[in-house]
Write an enzyme that holds these catalytic residues in place. Structure first.
Site, PDB file in Angstrom:
ATOM      1  N   HIS A  61      13.974  14.660 -62.725  1.00 51.93           N
ATOM      2  CA  HIS A  61      14.533  16.009 -62.537  1.00 51.93           C
ATOM      3  C   HIS A  61      14.063  16.625 -61.216  1.00 51.93           C
ATOM      4  O   HIS A  61      13.952  17.843 -61.100  1.00 51.93           O
ATOM      5  CB  HIS A  61      14.207  16.917 -63.732  1.00 51.93           C
ATOM      6  CG  HIS A  61      14.960  16.523 -64.968  1.00 51.93           C
ATOM      7  ND1 HIS A  61      16.265  16.900 -65.190  1.00 51.93           N
ATOM      8  CD2 HIS A  61      14.599  15.742 -66.022  1.00 51.93           C
ATOM      9  CE1 HIS A  61      16.673  16.384 -66.357  1.00 51.93           C
ATOM     10  NE2 HIS A  61      15.680  15.673 -66.861  1.00 51.93           N
ATOM     11  N   THR A  62      13.783  15.772 -60.271  1.00 48.70           N
ATOM     12  CA  THR A  62      13.422  16.235 -58.927  1.00 48.70           C
ATOM     13  C   THR A  62      14.591  16.091 -57.959  1.00 48.70           C
ATOM     14  O   THR A  62      14.625  16.775 -56.941  1.00 48.70           O
ATOM     15  CB  THR A  62      12.229  15.421 -58.376  1.00 48.70           C
ATOM     16  OG1 THR A  62      12.487  14.041 -58.630  1.00 48.70           O
ATOM     17  CG2 THR A  62      10.923  15.829 -59.044  1.00 48.70           C
ATOM     18  N   ASP A  63      15.542  15.202 -58.271  1.00 44.76           N
ATOM     19  CA  ASP A  63      16.569  14.912 -57.246  1.00 44.76           C
ATOM     20  C   ASP A  63      17.429  16.130 -56.922  1.00 44.76           C
ATOM     21  O   ASP A  63      17.700  16.416 -55.747  1.00 44.76           O
ATOM     22  CB  ASP A  63      17.416  13.669 -57.591  1.00 44.76           C
ATOM     23  CG  ASP A  63      18.217  13.747 -58.875  1.00 44.76           C
ATOM     24  OD1 ASP A  63      18.038  14.718 -59.646  1.00 44.76           O
ATOM     25  OD2 ASP A  63      19.030  12.823 -59.112  1.00 44.76           O
ATOM     26  N   SER A  94      38.628  -2.089 -69.867  1.00 43.88           N
ATOM     27  CA  SER A  94      37.206  -2.382 -70.071  1.00 43.88           C
ATOM     28  C   SER A  94      37.081  -3.464 -71.134  1.00 43.88           C
ATOM     29  O   SER A  94      37.389  -3.233 -72.303  1.00 43.88           O
ATOM     30  CB  SER A  94      36.454  -1.127 -70.526  1.00 43.88           C
ATOM     31  OG  SER A  94      35.185  -1.522 -71.028  1.00 43.88           O
ATOM     32  N   ALA A 149      21.950   4.333 -73.084  1.00 41.94           N
ATOM     33  CA  ALA A 149      20.507   4.088 -73.121  1.00 41.94           C
ATOM     34  C   ALA A 149      19.780   4.827 -72.000  1.00 41.94           C
ATOM     35  O   ALA A 149      18.581   4.646 -71.804  1.00 41.94           O
ATOM     36  CB  ALA A 149      20.226   2.586 -73.025  1.00 41.94           C
ATOM     37  N   GLY A 150      20.516   5.644 -71.255  1.00 39.67           N
ATOM     38  CA  GLY A 150      19.873   6.402 -70.183  1.00 39.67           C
ATOM     39  C   GLY A 150      19.505   5.546 -68.987  1.00 39.67           C
ATOM     40  O   GLY A 150      18.590   5.877 -68.237  1.00 39.67           O
ATOM     41  N   SER A 152      21.862   4.598 -66.654  1.00 37.28           N
ATOM     42  CA  SER A 152      22.900   4.818 -65.639  1.00 37.28           C
ATOM     43  C   SER A 152      24.037   3.814 -65.658  1.00 37.28           C
ATOM     44  O   SER A 152      24.444   3.303 -64.612  1.00 37.28           O
ATOM     45  CB  SER A 152      22.289   4.859 -64.238  1.00 37.28           C
ATOM     46  OG  SER A 152      21.640   6.069 -64.053  1.00 37.28           O
ATOM     47  N   GLU A 186      30.911  12.635 -60.696  1.00 34.01           N
ATOM     48  CA  GLU A 186      30.160  13.155 -61.865  1.00 34.01           C
ATOM     49  C   GLU A 186      30.209  14.680 -61.892  1.00 34.01           C
ATOM     50  O   GLU A 186      30.437  15.291 -62.926  1.00 34.01           O
ATOM     51  CB  GLU A 186      28.683  12.737 -61.785  1.00 34.01           C
ATOM     52  CG  GLU A 186      28.469  11.248 -61.770  1.00 34.01           C
ATOM     53  CD  GLU A 186      27.976  10.700 -63.100  1.00 34.01           C
ATOM     54  OE1 GLU A 186      27.793  11.477 -64.053  1.00 34.01           O
ATOM     55  OE2 GLU A 186      27.803   9.468 -63.179  1.00 34.01           O
ATOM     56  N   ASP A 198      20.873   8.251 -59.142  1.00 33.67           N
ATOM     57  CA  ASP A 198      21.412   7.074 -59.826  1.00 33.67           C
ATOM     58  C   ASP A 198      22.346   6.266 -58.924  1.00 33.67           C
ATOM     59  O   ASP A 198      22.255   5.040 -58.833  1.00 33.67           O
ATOM     60  CB  ASP A 198      22.163   7.491 -61.099  1.00 33.67           C
ATOM     61  CG  ASP A 198      21.304   8.349 -62.018  1.00 33.67           C
ATOM     62  OD1 ASP A 198      20.073   8.347 -61.845  1.00 33.67           O
ATOM     63  OD2 ASP A 198      21.873   9.028 -62.886  1.00 33.67           O
TER      64      ASP A 198
HETATM   65  C1  GLA Z   1      20.109  11.884 -64.723  1.00 30.95           C
HETATM   66  C2  GLA Z   1      20.836  12.302 -63.451  1.00 30.95           C
HETATM   67  C3  GLA Z   1      19.966  12.102 -62.215  1.00 30.95           C
HETATM   68  C4  GLA Z   1      18.597  12.742 -62.407  1.00 30.95           C
HETATM   69  C5  GLA Z   1      17.997  12.351 -63.753  1.00 30.95           C
HETATM   70  C6  GLA Z   1      16.718  13.080 -64.039  1.00 30.95           C
HETATM   71  O1  GLA Z   1      19.879  10.511 -64.713  1.00 30.95           O
HETATM   72  O2  GLA Z   1      22.017  11.540 -63.301  1.00 30.95           O
HETATM   73  O3  GLA Z   1      20.616  12.624 -61.089  1.00 30.95           O
HETATM   74  O4  GLA Z   1      18.678  14.133 -62.281  1.00 30.95           O
HETATM   75  O5  GLA Z   1      18.887  12.589 -64.826  1.00 30.95           O
HETATM   76  O6  GLA Z   1      15.733  12.724 -63.140  1.00 30.95           O
END
Ligand code: GLA
Length: 415
Positions: A61-63, A94, A149-150, A152, A186, A198
């Site tokens: 959560h820094t980007d 798909s 799954a987070g 990306s 996005e 990402d």
């Molecule tokens: C998601 C977003 C990224 C980033 C993260 C948290 O993956 O797509 O841009 O903000 O959350 O670090």
């Protein structure tokens, strides 16, 4: 016929899925997708591209606060087979989801029925606006990036599709330009105000390296992963329906914090501009939860830079401390963790050979990232799966990876 250019060191070696079977070698996946494409569209593809998913070692959560991140690409990727059309139509299939979609370039709308296609729809709208000629395309997709799954899967899909559409248009763009365009997909088309991490790492990643990215200047450098260490990923299997709204809310809270701090720190543009010392001096001017959100971001930026210094100094104990501190900060100050993530982090902590562990990605579900000695990987995996099962009554998916290569063309027709 074309040739297979296997330039993904490690797409065959080093991948182990400790929860399920090993992904097939790249050549077999490419051949399979060629067959799928031909069956679906009645003609062979002209290019196949790939782009990987990612985990973030630290810098969460820094980007979108103009800060620093330290992600790596995982050895799980999305393949896109493509062929140009000239009738203004896009047809996409798909193979992973067994779902098809089609639309016309003159009228690109979001789809509620096939949400996966929105990443592609957005690209087919924004790329022509950016001067990339597209007259239509057939696209087939197959992915080994776990969905939900987070890690990306959406960035992998965007970057692989973008790379394919650029190839069909016989043009190129800098990887960073394509990544920014995918981020806009996005933000503007899918509706989540994500940062650039990402897509950048999916495009720019180098095998065996972490990517240190300055999200303000977009300057980046590669930091080698220490020899003998690998990355363990454990998936909670939890997909939270509120991710988008909570994510956008955190972002808004950070903006409130910047506006309030600017009264005492004139000239700051983002939390990136606030040092830990300045924050400690002025945090009393902020109200909760904004104060805690800002504390997370300010300290997390400092942790990223310290992690890079510690990696370079081979001070792995310190790297571990910083990873755990990051998790605690995300749990208590940013409030984006969930008990399943906390349990996985704590379970790994006691395992000899584990350097550090934390939640990775946006939160509210998704996965943990663990830096672990290669020889301790089985022990780590067994332990976190056992502990998780005792708590939640099911076995989480785990896999290990070393840093993979970013997006590339893996095959193209030579005739
Ligand atoms: C998601 C977003 C990224 C980033 C993260 C948290 O993956 O797509 O841009 O903000 O959350 O670090």
């Amino acid at each position: 016929m074309g040739t297979v250019t296997v330039n993904e060191r490690g797409s065959r070696a080093g991948v182990r899925d400790l929860g399920r079977g090993m992904p097939q070698p790249l050549e077999e996946r490419v051949a399979h997708l060629q067959r799928v494409f031909t069956r679906q569209f009645g003609v062979a593809p002209s290019v196949i591209t790939r782009a990987p998913g990612r985990v973030n070692l630290i810098g969460e959560h820094t980007d979108y606060n103009d800060g620093f991140v330290l992600p790596l690409a995982i050895q799980r990727d999305t393949l896109v087979a493509a062929r140009a059309r000239v009738d203004g139509q896009v047809r996409a299939y798909s193979a992973t989801l067994r779902s098809g979609a089609q639309w016309y370039l003159r009228d690109v709308e979001q789809s509620a029925d096939q949400p996966w296609s929105n990443y592609l729809r957005g690209l087919t709208k924004l790329l022509p606006e950016a001067g990339v000629p597209i007259a239509g395309a057939d696209l087939a997709i197959a992915s080994t990036v776990p969905l939900g799954a987070g890690v990306s899967s959406s960035a992998a899909l965007e970057m692989a599709t973008g790379t394919a559409l650029l190839s069909l248009a016989e043009t190129s763009r800098a990887t960073t330009t394509l990544a920014l365009l995918c981020q806009r997909v996005e933000n503007e088309f899918v509706g989540v105000r994500t940062g650039i991490m990402d897509q950048f790492v999916s495009g720019l990643a180098q095998a065996q390296h972490l990517l240190l990215l300055d999200c303000r200047t977009q300057a980046y450098e590669y930091v080698p992963l220490p020899d003998g260490f690998v990355i363990g990923v454990a998936d909670t299997g939890v997909e939270h329906g509120l991710v988008a709204s909570e994510y956008n809310r955190r972002r808004a809270e950070c903006e409130l914090g910047v506006a309030a701090l600017a009264a005492v720190l004139p000239g700051i543009r983002a939390l990136r501009d606030v040092s830990v010392e300045d924050f400690v001096r002025h945090e009393h001017t902020l109200i909760d939860p904004v104060r805690r959100r800002c504390r997370h971001v300010v300290t997390e930026n400092a942790r990223v830079l310290e992690t890079v210094a510690a990696l370079r100094a081979e001070a792995l104990d310190r790297v571990g401390e910083l990873m755990y501190a990051s998790h605690t900060s995300l749990r208590d100050d940013y409030e984006v963790s969930i008990p399943e993530l906390d349990t996985l982090v704590e379970a790994g902590r006691g395992v000899r050979g584990v350097v550090g562990s934390r939640m990775t990605g946006g939160g509210f579900g998704g996965s943990t990232v663990t830096l672990v000695e290669q020889r301790a990987v089985n022990h780590w995996s067994r332990t976190v799966r056992d502990v998780f099962r005792q708590h939640f009554g099911r076995i989480p998916r785990t896999f290990i990876t070393t840093p993979a290569q970013g997006a590339s063309i893996v095959w193209h027709a030579t005739d």
